[in-house]
Design a protein around this motif. Structure first.
Motif, mmCIF file in Angstrom:
data_model
loop_
_atom_site.group_PDB
_atom_site.id
_atom_site.type_symbol
_atom_site.label_atom_id
_atom_site.label_comp_id
_atom_site.label_asym_id
_atom_site.label_seq_id
_atom_site.Cartn_x
_atom_site.Cartn_y
_atom_site.Cartn_z
ATOM 1 N N HIS A 175 0.757 -1.256 -0.115
ATOM 2 C CA HIS A 175 0.041 0.154 0.127
ATOM 3 C C HIS A 175 0.939 1.236 -0.021
ATOM 4 O O HIS A 175 0.157 2.415 0.272
ATOM 5 N N THR A 176 2.246 1.216 -0.349
ATOM 6 C CA THR A 176 3.047 2.346 -0.211
ATOM 7 C C THR A 176 2.699 2.919 -1.748
ATOM 8 O O THR A 176 2.227 2.271 -2.666
ATOM 9 N N LEU A 177 3.252 4.226 -1.791
ATOM 10 C CA LEU A 177 3.293 4.870 -3.078
ATOM 11 C C LEU A 177 4.585 4.412 -3.839
ATOM 12 O O LEU A 177 5.755 4.092 -3.317
ATOM 13 N N GLY A 178 4.560 4.449 -5.102
ATOM 14 C CA GLY A 178 5.769 3.869 -6.075
ATOM 15 C C GLY A 178 5.877 2.507 -6.122
ATOM 16 O O GLY A 178 5.074 1.611 -5.719
ATOM 17 N N LEU A 179 6.816 2.260 -6.561
ATOM 18 C CA LEU A 179 7.310 0.764 -7.134
ATOM 19 C C LEU A 179 8.282 0.181 -6.188
ATOM 20 O O LEU A 179 8.484 -0.998 -5.984
ATOM 21 N N GLU A 180 9.059 0.910 -5.273
ATOM 22 C CA GLU A 180 10.344 0.355 -4.732
ATOM 23 C C GLU A 180 10.127 -0.691 -3.816
ATOM 24 O O GLU A 180 10.587 -1.719 -3.689
ATOM 25 N N VAL A 181 9.122 -0.572 -3.118
ATOM 26 C CA VAL A 181 9.003 -1.461 -1.805
ATOM 27 C C VAL A 181 8.352 -2.809 -2.404
ATOM 28 O O VAL A 181 9.050 -3.596 -1.870
ATOM 29 N N SER A 182 7.697 -2.924 -3.296
ATOM 30 C CA SER A 182 7.311 -4.095 -3.919
ATOM 31 C C SER A 182 8.524 -4.708 -4.414
ATOM 32 O O SER A 182 8.748 -6.081 -4.493
#
Length: 358
Positions: free
Chosen positions: A229-236
């Motif tokens: 549920h974070t913004l952006g792509l990095e955490v996935s």
């Protein structure tokens, strides 16, 4: 689900109650290369009371206060909508999934031959729904937002009981016995994937704690993924590198659309880029064996060194260290053996930088 990362494009309720928008979301997910597109199935009256208030993020994202009931009524999909979306998914070559939030919805979804049934984070303490889901004997993806390890263990105990017993449990001890049994543990391994999750929309990166995935994997011996549920792509992407077997990410046609989840969702181009990045990382993870890749082997002679003459050496001279050095290419004696050549003599004359003959 295969051994590769299973990517779920979470449409959720971003269709705003429109079947046409839902079909467009299917198209976007298919074009992005997702394995599945997932919606949410519920009867608002079966899910919330009239007194249930919105979460703060829902108030912020919808720009209106009030209760959940009116909001959720506008976001329901009818049974015939599910059939239409299932057919559209087949046409587009993507799996259809949906999360069932009540008994009636879960029973209907159990007939649709989905890759897995999703248990949402909010229902990890809803014993009756967990038991019903287990009784369907299908793959289960259990999201763990807001949960402790104890919450997860209790949920798994109910699921283990449902997978291995008929009827309803008569005591907590009976649930614990099912969870602890060899049969129960095997049933969980056969059916359950856990998803680490932070139930906030959007979730700040500082709240994610991806290393909790490791803790869950070790504690329960089950595959673990991540619902992002974070913004952006990095955490996935980082979750995949950390061993996530499933990634779930919200997406929308347009983040500025009205609704509770649009603001924390990816737009179509971002979704496609995330899938591309995940497939690249997945390939890069490769094997746990450390060794030269086939693509590297030809570069050994270029990048490694050999023992060479540090000055001219006449045939018959001893090969002492003061007469030797190491330089590229790596086509001769390895410098790892340079110390052991002192008792040998040169087999021929060597000019400066000549490879020492084996």
């Amino acid at each position: 689900m295969s051994s590769s990362v299973f990517f779920i494009a979470e449409a959720g309720v971003n269709h705003n109650g429109s079947l046409d928008l839902a079909r467009q979301l299917v198209d976007v997910a298919a074009e992005a290369g997702a394995n599945a597109v997932k919606f949410q199935t519920f009867k608002a009256e079966n899910l919330v009371t009239a007194a249930a208030r919105k979460a703060q993020y829902q108030i912020d994202n919808t720009q209106e206060d009030g209760g959940q009931l009116a909001m959720l009524r506008r976001l329901e999909l009818a049974h015939e909508d599910h059939e239409a979306l299932l057919a559209h998914c087949r046409d587009r070559g993507i799996a259809f999934m949906s999360t069932g939030f009540d008994s009636e919805s879960l029973a209907m979804l159990g007939t649709l031959n989905m890759p897995a049934l999703k248990i949402p984070s909010g229902d990890i303490t809803c014993g009756p729904l967990l038991l019903q889901a287990a009784r369907l004997r299908q793959k289960l993806i259990v999201s763990t937002g807001m949960s402790t390890l104890g919450d997860i263990e209790q949920a798994l105990a109910v699921i283990a009981f449902g997978l291995t017993h008929d009827g309803t449990p008569s005591s907590r001890a009976e649930l614990e016995e099912a969870y602890s049994s060899a049969e129960g543990r095997q049933a969980l391994r056969d059916h359950v994937t856990l998803l680490h999750c932070v139930t906030q929309y959007p979730a700040p990166a500082s709240a994610v704690h991806l290393r909790a995935m490791d803790t869950m994997r070790e504690a329960f011996g089950l595959p673990v993924g991540y619902s992002d549920h974070t913004l952006g792509l990095e955490v996935s992407i980082a979750a995949v590198a950390r061993g996530a077997t499933v990634i779930e990410k919200h997406f929308t046609l347009d983040r500025t659309m009205p609704g509770p989840d649009h603001a924390a969702s990816l737009e179509p181009a971002e979704l496609k880029e995330l899938v591309r990045c995940i497939r690249t990382v997945e390939q890069a993870l490769g094997s746990t064996i450390k060794g030269p890749a086939p693509e590297e082997l030809g570069n050994r002679r270029v990048a490694r060194r050999s023992v060479v003459a540090a000055r001219p050496i006449a045939a018959g001279e001893s090969l002492t260290l003061d007469k030797l050095t190491s330089k590229r290419p790596g086509e001769g004696i390895s410098p790892m053996d340079i110390w052991f050549l002192g008792d040998r003599t040169a087999r021929r004359d060597h000019d400066l930088d000549d490879l020492i003959a084996p």
